[in-house]
Design a protein around this motif. Structure first.
Motif, PDB file in Angstrom:
ATOM      1  N   GLY A  13       0.800  -1.211   0.000  1.00  0.00           N
ATOM      2  CA  GLY A  13       0.000   0.000   0.000  1.00  0.00           C
ATOM      3  C   GLY A  13       0.834   1.263   0.000  1.00  0.00           C
ATOM      4  N   ALA A  14       0.155   2.385   0.274  1.00  0.00           N
ATOM      5  CA  ALA A  14       0.814   3.687   0.251  1.00  0.00           C
ATOM      6  C   ALA A  14       1.018   4.281   1.633  1.00  0.00           C
ATOM      7  CB  ALA A  14      -0.021   4.664  -0.590  1.00  0.00           C
ATOM      8  N   LYS A  19       7.771   2.165  10.993  1.00  0.00           N
ATOM      9  CA  LYS A  19       7.710   2.562  12.400  1.00  0.00           C
ATOM     10  C   LYS A  19       6.381   2.167  13.034  1.00  0.00           C
ATOM     11  CE  LYS A  19       6.064   7.278  11.443  1.00  0.00           C
ATOM     12  NZ  LYS A  19       6.359   8.719  11.566  1.00  0.00           N
ATOM     13  N   ASN A  20       5.339   2.040  12.224  1.00  0.00           N
ATOM     14  CA  ASN A  20       4.028   1.636  12.730  1.00  0.00           C
ATOM     15  C   ASN A  20       3.794   0.134  12.636  1.00  0.00           C
ATOM     16  OD1 ASN A  20       3.256   4.426  10.820  1.00  0.00           O
ATOM     17  ND2 ASN A  20       3.147   4.500  13.061  1.00  0.00           N
ATOM     18  N   ALA A  21       4.367  -0.470  11.589  1.00  0.00           N
ATOM     19  CA  ALA A  21       4.151  -1.895  11.340  1.00  0.00           C
ATOM     20  C   ALA A  21       5.424  -2.463  10.728  1.00  0.00           C
ATOM     21  CB  ALA A  21       2.969  -2.090  10.399  1.00  0.00           C
ATOM     22  N   PRO A  22       6.331  -2.992  11.546  1.00  0.00           N
ATOM     23  CA  PRO A  22       7.628  -3.467  11.048  1.00  0.00           C
ATOM     24  C   PRO A  22       7.531  -4.512   9.947  1.00  0.00           C
ATOM     25  CG  PRO A  22       7.643  -3.320  13.435  1.00  0.00           C
ATOM     26  CD  PRO A  22       6.223  -3.088  13.015  1.00  0.00           C
ATOM     27  N   ALA A  23       6.406  -5.239   9.856  1.00  0.00           N
ATOM     28  CA  ALA A  23       6.284  -6.309   8.861  1.00  0.00           C
ATOM     29  C   ALA A  23       5.967  -5.795   7.457  1.00  0.00           C
ATOM     30  CB  ALA A  23       5.194  -7.294   9.290  1.00  0.00           C
ATOM     31  N   VAL A  24       5.621  -4.521   7.316  1.00  0.00           N
ATOM     32  CA  VAL A  24       5.266  -4.006   5.992  1.00  0.00           C
ATOM     33  C   VAL A  24       6.497  -4.048   5.084  1.00  0.00           C
ATOM     34  CG1 VAL A  24       4.510  -1.987   4.677  1.00  0.00           C
ATOM     35  CG2 VAL A  24       3.434  -2.522   6.857  1.00  0.00           C
ATOM     36  N   PRO A  25       6.409  -4.730   3.929  1.00  0.00           N
ATOM     37  CA  PRO A  25       7.571  -4.812   3.032  1.00  0.00           C
ATOM     38  C   PRO A  25       7.633  -3.589   2.115  1.00  0.00           C
ATOM     39  CG  PRO A  25       5.792  -6.172   2.167  1.00  0.00           C
ATOM     40  CD  PRO A  25       5.289  -5.567   3.451  1.00  0.00           C
ATOM     41  N   VAL A  26       8.753  -2.906   2.086  1.00  0.00           N
ATOM     42  CA  VAL A  26       8.845  -1.678   1.295  1.00  0.00           C
ATOM     43  C   VAL A  26       9.911  -1.721   0.209  1.00  0.00           C
ATOM     44  CG1 VAL A  26       7.852  -0.224   3.104  1.00  0.00           C
ATOM     45  CG2 VAL A  26      10.319  -0.559   3.036  1.00  0.00           C
ATOM     46  N   THR A  27      10.952  -2.514   0.370  1.00  0.00           N
ATOM     47  CA  THR A  27      11.957  -2.640  -0.689  1.00  0.00           C
ATOM     48  C   THR A  27      11.542  -3.778  -1.627  1.00  0.00           C
ATOM     49  OG1 THR A  27      13.316  -4.267   0.476  1.00  0.00           O
ATOM     50  CG2 THR A  27      13.752  -1.922   0.928  1.00  0.00           C
ATOM     51  N   ASN A  56       8.173   6.647   0.817  1.00  0.00           N
ATOM     52  CA  ASN A  56       7.036   7.314   0.194  1.00  0.00           C
ATOM     53  C   ASN A  56       6.587   6.554  -1.048  1.00  0.00           C
ATOM     54  OD1 ASN A  56       6.767   9.461   1.996  1.00  0.00           O
ATOM     55  ND2 ASN A  56       8.326  10.681   0.936  1.00  0.00           N
ATOM     56  N   PRO A  57       5.288   6.632  -1.405  1.00  0.00           N
ATOM     57  CA  PRO A  57       4.797   5.954  -2.604  1.00  0.00           C
ATOM     58  C   PRO A  57       5.556   6.396  -3.846  1.00  0.00           C
ATOM     59  CG  PRO A  57       2.972   6.745  -1.278  1.00  0.00           C
ATOM     60  CD  PRO A  57       4.213   7.334  -0.683  1.00  0.00           C
ATOM     61  N   SER A  58       5.799   5.456  -4.736  1.00  0.00           N
ATOM     62  CA  SER A  58       6.568   5.730  -5.949  1.00  0.00           C
ATOM     63  C   SER A  58       5.831   5.180  -7.167  1.00  0.00           C
ATOM     64  CB  SER A  58       7.950   5.081  -5.846  1.00  0.00           C
ATOM     65  OG  SER A  58       8.665   5.195  -7.064  1.00  0.00           O
ATOM     66  N   SER A  59       6.116   5.769  -8.327  1.00  0.00           N
ATOM     67  CA  SER A  59       5.620   5.248  -9.599  1.00  0.00           C
ATOM     68  C   SER A  59       6.764   4.735 -10.465  1.00  0.00           C
ATOM     69  CB  SER A  59       4.864   6.351 -10.360  1.00  0.00           C
ATOM     70  OG  SER A  59       3.714   6.763  -9.665  1.00  0.00           O
ATOM     71  N   ASP A  60       7.934   4.543  -9.888  1.00  0.00           N
ATOM     72  CA  ASP A  60       9.132   4.180 -10.639  1.00  0.00           C
ATOM     73  C   ASP A  60       8.951   2.823 -11.332  1.00  0.00           C
ATOM     74  OD1 ASP A  60      11.645   3.571 -11.590  1.00  0.00           O
ATOM     75  OD2 ASP A  60      12.692   4.018  -9.712  1.00  0.00           O
ATOM     76  N   PRO A  61       8.929   2.798 -12.670  1.00  0.00           N
ATOM     77  CA  PRO A  61       8.758   1.521 -13.364  1.00  0.00           C
ATOM     78  C   PRO A  61       9.841   0.503 -13.035  1.00  0.00           C
ATOM     79  CG  PRO A  61       8.411   3.354 -14.882  1.00  0.00           C
ATOM     80  CD  PRO A  61       8.961   3.939 -13.608  1.00  0.00           C
ATOM     81  N   ALA A  62      11.048   0.969 -12.731  1.00  0.00           N
ATOM     82  CA  ALA A  62      12.127   0.030 -12.414  1.00  0.00           C
ATOM     83  C   ALA A  62      11.822  -0.766 -11.148  1.00  0.00           C
ATOM     84  CB  ALA A  62      13.447   0.786 -12.255  1.00  0.00           C
ATOM     85  N   LEU A  63      11.188  -0.124 -10.174  1.00  0.00           N
ATOM     86  CA  LEU A  63      10.824  -0.822  -8.948  1.00  0.00           C
ATOM     87  C   LEU A  63       9.718  -1.842  -9.213  1.00  0.00           C
ATOM     88  CD1 LEU A  63      10.875   2.170  -6.421  1.00  0.00           C
ATOM     89  CD2 LEU A  63      12.603   0.382  -6.690  1.00  0.00           C
ATOM     90  N   PHE A  64       8.715  -1.436  -9.983  1.00  0.00           N
ATOM     91  CA  PHE A  64       7.654  -2.383 -10.338  1.00  0.00           C
ATOM     92  C   PHE A  64       8.233  -3.573 -11.103  1.00  0.00           C
ATOM     93  CE2 PHE A  64       4.748   1.200  -9.551  1.00  0.00           C
ATOM     94  CZ  PHE A  64       3.675   0.555  -8.945  1.00  0.00           C
ATOM     95  N   ALA A  65       9.177  -3.294 -11.993  1.00  0.00           N
ATOM     96  CA  ALA A  65       9.771  -4.370 -12.797  1.00  0.00           C
ATOM     97  C   ALA A  65      10.507  -5.370 -11.909  1.00  0.00           C
ATOM     98  CB  ALA A  65      10.726  -3.781 -13.836  1.00  0.00           C
ATOM     99  N   GLY A  86      -3.656   6.716  -6.421  1.00  0.00           N
ATOM    100  CA  GLY A  86      -3.128   8.061  -6.433  1.00  0.00           C
ATOM    101  C   GLY A  86      -2.578   8.616  -5.143  1.00  0.00           C
ATOM    102  N   ARG A  87      -2.614   7.865  -4.057  1.00  0.00           N
ATOM    103  CA  ARG A  87      -2.099   8.440  -2.810  1.00  0.00           C
ATOM    104  C   ARG A  87      -0.603   8.690  -2.923  1.00  0.00           C
ATOM    105  NH1 ARG A  87      -5.193   4.827   1.750  1.00  0.00           N
ATOM    106  NH2 ARG A  87      -6.849   6.307   2.237  1.00  0.00           N
ATOM    107  N   GLY A  88      -0.225   9.962  -2.862  1.00  0.00           N
ATOM    108  CA  GLY A  88       1.184  10.322  -2.857  1.00  0.00           C
ATOM    109  C   GLY A  88       1.882  10.181  -4.194  1.00  0.00           C
ATOM    110  N   ARG A  89       1.132   9.997  -5.278  1.00  0.00           N
ATOM    111  CA  ARG A  89       1.750   9.790  -6.591  1.00  0.00           C
ATOM    112  C   ARG A  89       1.195  10.794  -7.577  1.00  0.00           C
ATOM    113  NH1 ARG A  89       0.489   3.677  -7.845  1.00  0.00           N
ATOM    114  NH2 ARG A  89       1.858   3.993  -9.621  1.00  0.00           N
ATOM    115  N   ASP A  90       2.076  11.350  -8.388  1.00  0.00           N
ATOM    116  CA  ASP A  90       1.666  12.309  -9.401  1.00  0.00           C
ATOM    117  C   ASP A  90       0.756  11.632 -10.421  1.00  0.00           C
ATOM    118  OD1 ASP A  90       1.987  14.909 -10.866  1.00  0.00           O
ATOM    119  OD2 ASP A  90       2.830  13.545 -12.369  1.00  0.00           O
TER     120      ASP A  90
END
Length: 277
Positions: A13-14, A19-27, A56-65, A86-90
């Motif tokens: 999610g976005a 710091k609130n939920a250590p289990a949230v995967p972000v990388t 922060n939320p990202s739209s980077d195609p390289a990360l999605f790939a 759209g939360r936090g994304r252009d």
């Protein structure tokens, strides 16, 4: 005979932070590992957001790939769904990764108030996203945060911007949007049956409503969404240890409702998706 249920796992999610939920995967590596664990627990569809180094939320195609590549390698046949939310994304960047041709992508078909702002999806933008998904042969998941979005989706079918059968997700429990009430859930399903009778559907309960909505879906013959994007707690007493733990919570009760876990192949057949190219 039992009725197969697709478990969608919304892994990141976005909003939730470490710091609130250590289990949230972000990388990407965390997201791939978390998805693999959820896949082994019974999820057959993964809903993907990506984050930058600052979380922060990202739209980077390289990360999605990177995430898509890892999921397809380690979770054979699992349905990959990208978020265009759209939360936090252009707005201009929200379709920037669709050329990667995931199996599915989310498509909110209107604007709605969220707790601290407006989730903006103007008509021209929605139609542009729908057109891009047609061009890349991506099946949309129609995200319904308010009743008008369901009618908007039906109108997009008439405009030939969406192919049927649709897959629709009702989002219940976001403040200022659709409440998580059984009467609302039942009404939405009745409207869907009248407007789009061949559609498949799922409902997401946000926060403390997740488990209750999960059970409504199992009982009513729909599909199920769980995961740390929508809810960071296993129960009122503690945080969830992982996305897989939330998936297992659903998987463990499916038989009580006469439902069995859809395999990736069954999920693809139910949603009329082809095999991975």
């Amino acid at each position: 005979m039992t009725d197969p249920v697709i478990i969608t796992v919304a892994i990141t999610g976005a909003l939730p932070r470490k710091k609130n939920a250590p289990a949230v995967p972000v990388t990407p590596s965390e997201q791939i590992e978390s998805t693999h664990e959820a896949f082994e627990a019974g999820a057959s569809l993964v809903h993907i957001h990506v984050r930058g180094d600052d979380e922060n939320p990202s739209s980077d195609p390289a990360l999605f790939a990177k995430v898509q590549e890892g999921v397809r390698k380690h979770c054979p046949g699992m349905i990959v769904q990208f978020s265009t939310g759209g939360r936090g994304r252009d707005q201009a960047a929200r379709a920037s990764m669709l050329h990667l041709r995931p199996d599915m992508a989310s498509l909110a078909t209107g604007s709605v108030n969220f707790p601290t702002g407006i989730y903006e999806n103007p008509p021209e933008f929605v139609e542009g996203l729908a057109q891009s998904m047609l061009e890349y042969n991506i099946k949309p998941e129609i995200e319904v945060f308010d009743l008008a979005m369901l009618y908007n989706a039906a109108n997009l079918v008439k405009k030939r911007l969406l192919n049927t059968p649709l897959h629709v997700q009702f989002v219940l429990g976001v403040a200022n949007a659709l409440p998580a009430r059984r009467s609302v859930f039942d009404f939405l399903r009745s409207e869907l049956k009248e407007l789009l009778p061949d559609a498949t559907w799922v409902a997401a309960g946000i926060g403390r409503y997740q488990w209750e909505v999960n059970k409504w879906c199992l009982e009513a013959g729909g599909h199920v969404r769980t995961g740390l994007e929508d809810n960071i707690k296993f129960d009122p007493s503690r945080l969830a240890n992982s996305n897989a733990e939330l998936v297992r919570k659903v998987a463990d009760v499916c038989s009580e409702y006469g439902r069995n876990l859809a395999t990736p192949a069954e999920a693809r057949a139910l949603l009329q998706l082809g095999d991975i190219a």
